[in-house]
Design a protein around this motif. Structure first.
Motif, PDB file in Angstrom:
ATOM      1  N   LYS A 397      16.635 -13.196 -33.370  1.00 29.10           N
ATOM      2  CA  LYS A 397      15.607 -12.943 -32.355  1.00 29.10           C
ATOM      3  C   LYS A 397      15.710 -11.506 -31.809  1.00 29.10           C
ATOM      4  N   ASN A 398      14.563 -10.880 -31.675  1.00 24.74           N
ATOM      5  CA  ASN A 398      14.440  -9.521 -31.110  1.00 24.74           C
ATOM      6  C   ASN A 398      14.956  -8.396 -32.020  1.00 24.74           C
ATOM      7  N   SER A 424       4.588  -5.495 -31.935  1.00 21.77           N
ATOM      8  CA  SER A 424       5.100  -6.865 -31.778  1.00 21.77           C
ATOM      9  C   SER A 424       6.049  -6.943 -30.583  1.00 21.77           C
ATOM     10  N   ILE A 425       6.879  -5.898 -30.430  1.00 20.61           N
ATOM     11  CA  ILE A 425       7.789  -5.859 -29.281  1.00 20.61           C
ATOM     12  C   ILE A 425       6.984  -5.709 -27.983  1.00 20.61           C
ATOM     13  N   LEU A 426       5.988  -4.820 -28.024  1.00 16.84           N
ATOM     14  CA  LEU A 426       5.138  -4.615 -26.839  1.00 16.84           C
ATOM     15  C   LEU A 426       4.467  -5.916 -26.421  1.00 16.84           C
ATOM     16  N   LYS A 427       4.050  -6.698 -27.404  1.00 15.56           N
ATOM     17  CA  LYS A 427       3.412  -7.986 -27.132  1.00 15.56           C
ATOM     18  C   LYS A 427       4.386  -8.887 -26.359  1.00 15.56           C
ATOM     19  N   LYS A 428       5.639  -8.926 -26.834  1.00 20.42           N
ATOM     20  CA  LYS A 428       6.657  -9.743 -26.145  1.00 20.42           C
ATOM     21  C   LYS A 428       6.914  -9.238 -24.737  1.00 20.42           C
ATOM     22  N   LEU A 429       6.749  -7.932 -24.561  1.00 21.72           N
ATOM     23  CA  LEU A 429       6.983  -7.346 -23.234  1.00 21.72           C
ATOM     24  C   LEU A 429       5.771  -7.510 -22.319  1.00 21.72           C
ATOM     25  N   GLY A 430       4.719  -8.167 -22.848  1.00 18.98           N
ATOM     26  CA  GLY A 430       3.571  -8.484 -22.006  1.00 18.98           C
ATOM     27  C   GLY A 430       2.415  -7.510 -22.095  1.00 18.98           C
ATOM     28  N   PHE A 431       2.448  -6.581 -23.025  1.00 24.06           N
ATOM     29  CA  PHE A 431       1.316  -5.650 -23.179  1.00 24.06           C
ATOM     30  C   PHE A 431       0.205  -6.311 -23.996  1.00 24.06           C
ATOM     31  N   ASP A 432      -1.031  -5.903 -23.724  1.00 25.80           N
ATOM     32  CA  ASP A 432      -2.161  -6.444 -24.486  1.00 25.80           C
ATOM     33  C   ASP A 432      -2.413  -5.539 -25.693  1.00 25.80           C
TER      34      ASP A 432
END
Lengths: 466, 163
Positions: A397-398, A424-432
C-alpha cells in the motif's frame, strides 16, 4: 580521447583539478566522475577480479552495476562512475574484494526527513511525478544516485518520437532541461549523488547515503522510478575492459565528451543499439558494424536507415563469439547463426577497441523486491517487475511505480506514468484529479497502440491486479 | 516491399511507385517520405502548415498529398527519424534536400559526394543551400543539386570532401 567538436552538444569544461591514481597525479575536470576522468586519461582497468585476477572496467556507468568499484581515499568498493572527482582524491585499483577501512571517522552524522512523497530516481518518470505533486503543493523529496538530474534523458541527443503532447520532435536533452527547469521553479526538494539502498518495513524507513552521511527517510507515499540497466550476454572475454553497455558508451560520449574507442562494434540492433551507434558517428567514432542475433532489426527501421546511409553495415543472424585483447578489447570474433540461433561455422574477425552491448534492458527492481512488493518474471517487460493496479500502486500500500522499473518502454510512456502515479497519490490525498487522470490514461493507451506495443500490452495484462 | 528490416535500408523499388511525378516537383520542392513502418509518431503531421501530411492515427504511416505540399521543409526539420526529404527539379538540374547532423558541415557551392542508402558514393553534387535549423546545434537541412534524374531516387546522404 576527448571530444572537442560535436554537431549537437557543447562540452563546458572548467578549470582542471588534480587527483591521484595509483599514486600518480591525474588531471580531471571538477564536474566529472572518477571513472570518467580515468577514461579521459586512457585508463580502462579499474580493478582485478577476486579469484582469477582478471582486469575489469566500466560496464553501466550509471551506478547500477558493480563493475567500476575502486578504492577511493582508503574506502573500498566505491562506485567510481557516480562519484564526483575531487582535488587530491586518492584512487586505487581494487584487488579482489577490498579491505574494510581501519577507521570510521569519514562517516558523518545522520539526518532524518519525513516527506509526504519520496520519489526515487529523477529520469523522465521521477521528474514528471515530482513536478505533478509539487504543482499541487505536496511535499516531495526526490533522490537521484547520479550527479545530474534527468536520468538517461541527459544523453539522448536524438529527437523523440510520439506526439506533440509528449514533446515529439524535441531532443531528449532538451526535454531533460525543460523538466529540470520546471522542477527548480517549483522548488522541489532533491538530492543528487545520493544512493537509496535499503528499506525497513517495520520502521517504514528508507536509508540513503550522501557524501558519507546517512539519510533516514520516513515517507507517507513512495514513487519508485528507478529505471533500468543494461543486460549482459555470455561470451568468452565479456569481462574484458571496454566491453560495456551501449548506454555507458553514450554516457562517456554525450555527457562527458569522451570517446569510448576509435573503432567500435555494437551488439544488438534494437533502438538503443541503433540510436547509440548513430550518436557515436556524430562524435567522430567509427562504428565498424552492428550485429543482431535475430533475423530482423528489432528497433525502429528509421534509426537503422540513419546508420546504413553512413555506410555502417548491419549484420542480422550474427552474434559475438569472443572478445580478444590484453587489458582491453583489441578485436571481436563474430559468428553467423542459423534459424535456430545455433552458431554456424562461419566466423569472422573485426578489429575494434570497444564492444558495446545493447541486448536489452532489465528493470531495476531490487528495492521493490526488498520492500516486499509482489513480483513476477515477465520477459516482454524485461525481467522481474512488480504487480500493479491500474493506478500504478504495487501490492504494498502507498508504494507506486512509474517508468521502466515496471517494464521497459519509452521515455514518453515513462513521463505519462510518472504523472499517473502522482495523480493516483493526489487522489488519495483528496484532490479532484479524475478528469486529468482519465485523459492521461487515454494518452497512454494511444502510445501503446502500435504493433511494437503488442508484447508489452500482453505483459502488462499479466502483472495487473485488482 | 524489400526485406528492409534484414539489411536496414530501402530499395528504390520500395519507394518508386509512390514517388511524386516530375510535373509536381518541377513547380516547387515536394516532400517524400521513407517512413514505412508503423511507429507511434506524428510531428510531421502537426508541423505541416498546409495539412498535406495525414495519418489515420498516431501509429499509421504518413501519407503526403503532393498537390497540397508546398515544399517548405518543416516536416524534414522535425522528423525524429530523419526519414523525410525534399525533391525538386530546378530548370535543368535535380535537387534533394536532406537532414544532416554531422560535422563538418559543407558550405554552399562545395562539391560533395552523393551517397545512397548504404552510404555508397554514387556521384558528386553541388551544395545549393545549408540551413541551420536549430539555435543551439549544427543540425541542418542541406540541398544538393546534380544532373542525373535517376539519382533523385537514390541520393539520401552526402559525404563532405576532406571531411
Amino acid at each position: 580521447m576527448e571530444i572537442f567538436e560535436h554537431p549537437i552538444l557543447r562540452f563546458e569544461r572548467k578549470s582542471k583539478i588534480t587527483f591521484f591514481f595509483e599514486g600518480n597525479p591525474v588531471e580531471a575536470y571538477p564536474q566529472e566522475t572518477v571513472a570518467m576522468a580515468l577514461y579521459r586519461n586512457g585508463i580502462n582497468v579499474f580493478s582485478y577480479s577476486p579469484k582469477l585476477h582478471r582486469p575489469r572496467g566500466l560496464f553501466c556507468a550509471i551506478g547500477k552495476c558493480s563493475s567500476c568499484l575502486m578504492e577511493v581515499n582508503g574506502i573500498p568498493n566505491v562506485r567510481t562512475c557516480i562519484l564526483n572527482v575531487q582535488e587530491g582524491m586518492k584512487v586505487k585499483r581494487q584487488n579482489g574484494l577490498g579491505d574494510l577501512p581501519k577507521t570510521s571517522e569519514f562517516l558523518k552524522s545522520e539526518k532524518e526527513y519525513s516527506p509526504t512523497v519520496l520519489v526515487i530516481g529523477s529520469g523522465p518518470a521521477g521528474l514528471m511525478a515530482s513536478i505533478t505533486l509539487k504543482e499541487k503543493g505536496v511535499d516531495v523529496l526526490l533522490i537521484e544516485q547520479n550527479p545530474n538530474l534527468g536520468g538517461q534523458l541527459i544523453k539522448q541527443t536524438h529527437k523523440f518520437f510520439g506526439s506533440q503532447k509528449e514533446k515529439a520532435g524535441t531532443r531528449g536533452i532538451e526535454i531533460a532541461n525543460e523538466l529540470v527547469k520546471e522542477l527548480n521553479s517549483l522548488d522541489v526538494n532533491y538530492f543528487t549523488n545520493t544512493t537509496l539502498f535499503s528499506f525497513y518495513p517495520r520502521e517504514n524507513v528508507f536509508l540513503a547515503f550522501k557524501d558519507n552521511e546517512l539519510l533516514k527517510i520516513f515517507p507517507k507515499f513512495v514513487v519508485f522510478a528507478t529505471g533500468a540497466s543494461e543486460k549482459m550476454i555470455p561470451f568468452e572475454g565479456n569481462d574484458l575492459p571496454n566491453v560495456m553497455g551501449a548506454g555507458a558508451a553514450q554516457t562517456l560520449v554525450n555527457v562527458y565528451g569522451i570517446k569510448v574507442g576509435t573503432n567500435v562494434l555494437m551488439v544488438g540492433a534494437g533502438n538503443v543499439g541503433l540510436i547509440v551507434s548513430y550518436q557515436l558517428l556524430q562524435a567522430g567514432i567509427n562504428v565498424k558494424a552492428v550485429v543482431e542475433a535475430s533475423d530482423k532489426i528489432g528497433g525502429y527501421f528509421v534509426h537503422a536507415a540513419k546508420l546504413t546511409r553512413f555506410g555502417v553495415p548491419i549484420y542480422t543472424r550474427t552474434t559475438i563469439k569472443k572478445a580478444v585483447g590484453v587489458d582491453k578489447v583489441e578485436k571481436a570474433i563474430l559468428v553467423e547463426l542459423d534459424e535456430n540461433f545455433n552458431e554456424t561455422s562461419k566466423e569472422f574477425e573485426i578489429d575494434v577497441d570497444a564492444i558495446l552491448l545493447s541486448v536489452g534492458l532489465q528493470p531495476s527492481y531490487q528495492l521493490l523486491a526488498q520492500a516486499g512488493c509482489e513480483m513476477k518474471y515477465i520477459p516482454s517487460l524485461g525481467g522481474y517487475v512488480p504487480l500493479r493496479s491500474k493506478e500504478l500502486e504495487t501490492s504494498v500500500k502507498n508504494f507506486y511505480i512509474a517508468g521502466d522499473v515496471g517494464g521497459i518502454e519509452e521515455a514518453s510512456t515513462a513521463m505519462l506514468e510518472g504523472k499517473l502515479a502522482s495523480l493516483s497519490i493526489l487522489k488519495k490525498l483528496g484532490f479532484d484529479v479524475e478528469k486529468e487522470k482519465e485523459a492521461l490514461e487515454l494518452d497512454l493507451a494511444k502510445l501503446r497502440s502500435t504493433p511494437f506495443s503488442k508484447k508489452i500490452l500482453q505483459g502488462l495484462k499479466e502483472v495487473a491486479y485488482e | 516491399m524489400s526485406n528492409y528490416l534484414e539489411k536496414g535500408y530501402l530499395e528504390v523499388s520500395d519507394i518508386i511507385d509512390n514517388f511524386p511525378s516530375e510535373d509536381v516537383f518541377s513547380l516547387h520542392p515536394v516532400a517524400v517520405s521513407e517512413c514505412v513502418q508503423e511507429i507511434p509518431c506524428n510531428p510531421c503531421v502537426s508541423s505541416c502548415p498546409t495539412k498535406a501530411i495525414t495519418m489515420q492515427d498516431i501509429s499509421s504511416i504518413p501519407v503526403i498529398n503532393y498537390e497540397q505540399c508546398i515544399g517548405c521543409g518543416k516536416c524534414v526539420q522535425v522528423c525524429p527519424g530523419l526519414a523525410l526529404f525534399l525533391v525538386f527539379k530546378n530548370k535543368d538540374s535535380y535537387e534533394i534536400t536532406l537532414p544532416y547532423e554531422m560535422l563538418p558541415l559543407p558550405k554552399v557551392l562545395d562539391e560533395v559526394y552523393l551517397l545512397d542508402r548504404t552510404g555508397k558514393r554514387i556521384g558528386t553534387g553541388i551544395v545549393k543551400r545549408v540551413i541551420k535549423v536549430e539555435k543551439n546545434t549544427y543540425s541542418s537541412l542541406i540541398t544538393v543539386s546534380f544532373k542525373e534524374k535517376s539519382l533523385i531516387y537514390e541520393v539520401r546522404n552526402i559525404g563532405v570532401k576532406n571531411g
